[in-house]
Scaffold this active site. Structure first.
Site, PDB file in Angstrom:
ATOM      1  N   GLU A  81       1.071  -0.339  16.435  1.00 55.39           N
ATOM      2  CA  GLU A  81       0.200   0.788  16.094  1.00 55.39           C
ATOM      3  C   GLU A  81      -0.689   1.156  17.275  1.00 55.39           C
ATOM      4  O   GLU A  81      -0.903   2.339  17.568  1.00 55.39           O
ATOM      5  CB  GLU A  81      -0.659   0.458  14.875  1.00 55.39           C
ATOM      6  CG  GLU A  81      -1.539   1.640  14.459  1.00 55.39           C
ATOM      7  CD  GLU A  81      -2.496   1.325  13.336  1.00 55.39           C
ATOM      8  OE1 GLU A  81      -3.583   1.938  13.313  1.00 55.39           O
ATOM      9  OE2 GLU A  81      -2.163   0.479  12.478  1.00 55.39           O
ATOM     10  N   CYS A 134       0.858  -1.179   0.000  1.00 52.15           N
ATOM     11  CA  CYS A 134       0.000   0.000   0.000  1.00 52.15           C
ATOM     12  C   CYS A 134       0.900   1.236   0.000  1.00 52.15           C
ATOM     13  O   CYS A 134       2.128   1.144   0.110  1.00 52.15           O
ATOM     14  CB  CYS A 134      -0.901   0.004   1.232  1.00 52.15           C
ATOM     15  SG  CYS A 134       0.020   0.109   2.796  1.00 52.15           S
ATOM     16  N   ASN A 152      -2.955  -6.877   9.061  1.00 55.52           N
ATOM     17  CA  ASN A 152      -3.864  -6.873   7.910  1.00 55.52           C
ATOM     18  C   ASN A 152      -3.795  -8.193   7.140  1.00 55.52           C
ATOM     19  O   ASN A 152      -4.790  -8.633   6.566  1.00 55.52           O
ATOM     20  CB  ASN A 152      -3.585  -5.674   6.998  1.00 55.52           C
ATOM     21  CG  ASN A 152      -2.339  -5.831   6.164  1.00 55.52           C
ATOM     22  OD1 ASN A 152      -2.375  -6.390   5.074  1.00 55.52           O
ATOM     23  ND2 ASN A 152      -1.210  -5.344   6.664  1.00 55.52           N
TER      24      ASN A 152
END
Length: 322
Positions: free
Chosen positions: A132, A18, A230
């Site tokens: 995160e 990404c 993810n």
């Protein structure tokens, strides 16, 4: 059937890198080109072993403790973001700092800091221990409550509900998060939500692609590292849709028996997995009998994030394999 029964490979679109991952890797590459070795990186730059090992071979040094970094060294924060305490310690130690935090994660950090100053408390939907989540929780001294599952909703205890906001980790299951959000809304009717969802566009796109892929294949292979949030969500999603799914870091981890009754194999990749690893899997599946490789239709991602000052204007390297 035998493994030779594999006839067709369907590739999910989009898949793999990404914009945030691409930017983070490019920051380390450009820092190495500009300043030479070593360049220190706080935590793995992205959660992919091949990427990390490739950068390590070129002179990147990955650390968890800033005490391991000598004064004046070049330091890069990983794509997952860091707490205010880590930022402040790095500044105190006099490092030359380049922040590779994904801008979509930074958006969450900015929102948390702004609303906390206005007296808000937060419910953070995410996975305990993920860097995160640690970085987001570390943007404030208190007033942030982690919810990991639907069951956690009943047990969260904010000190007040007049000013209560929700934020999320950017790499969660879209469907699971929607379910948790619905339960939070029911319990806290005045809950403030982000103007745009915190789950990033790339996570959403890759999960949508797996939903389309799973309807057409007998088994799904997800390329990525076990530490990648993810990537794990992609495997879980395929399994939830009733399709056997396996996560591999590269083609060497494929097992012939997975494909003994799978004439159509779907392949996707997490947002930190290089395309070269996907192609390695495709080649292995061709060796098991696949004669056709088809790319599914899907959105074309054109998002690009700017580089930090001090690294712009240098010739970048093509990504795809470290």
């Amino acid at each position: 059937m035998t493994a030779a029964a594999v006839r067709e490979v369907l590739l999910a679109e989009p898949r793999g890198f990404c914009a945030g991952v691409d930017r983070a890797i490019e920051i380390v590459e450009r820092a190495l080109a500009k300043f030479g070795t070593p360049v220190y990186v706080r935590h793995e730059i992205v959660h992919n072993r091949h990427v990390v090992e490739g950068l390590r071979a070129r002179g990147a040094v990955f650390v968890e403790d800033l005490a391991e970094v000598p004064p004046g060294a070049v330091l890069v924060f990983s794509a997952h973001g860091v707490s205010r305490a880590v930022q402040q310690e790095a500044q105190r130690r006099g490092f030359r700092i380049f922040d590779a935090t994904c801008p979509l994660v930074t958006k969450v950090h900015v929102e948390v800091a702004k609303l906390r100053r206005e007296g808000y408390e937060f419910i953070l939907i995410g996975h305990a221990g993920h860097p995160e989540v640690e970085g987001t929780m570390g943007q404030v001294d208190d007033g942030i409550h982690l919810v990991q599952t639907l069951d956690d909703v009943a047990h969260v205890r904010p000190s007040q509900t007049e000013r209560l906001a929700v934020v999320t980790q950017t790499t969660l299951s879209v469907d699971d998060t929607a379910e948790i959000l619905a339960a939070l809304r029911a319990r806290f009717p005045g809950l403030r939500e982000p103007k745009q969802q915190d789950i990033c566009y790339a996570t959403q796109n890759r999960q949508d692609a797996v939903k389309a892929l799973a309807r057409q294949v007998d088994v799904v292979v997800v390329v990525g590292s076990p530490s990648s949030s993810n990537t794990n969500r992609l495997r879980e999603l395929a399994e939830r849709l009733g399709v056997p799914a396996y996560m591999v870091e590269d083609a060497s981890q494929l097992r012939d028996e997975w494909f003994a009754q799978a004439p159509r194999v779907g392949v996707t990749a997490g947002a930190s997995a290089p395309e070269a690893l996907v192609q390695g899997v495709v080649q292995r599946l061709k060796g098991l009998g696949a004669t056709a490789v088809r790319r599914m239709a899907g959105p074309v991602e054109t998002m690009r994030f700017p580089l930090p000052k001090g690294l712009k204007g240098m010739a970048g390297q093509a990504r795809g394999m470290p």
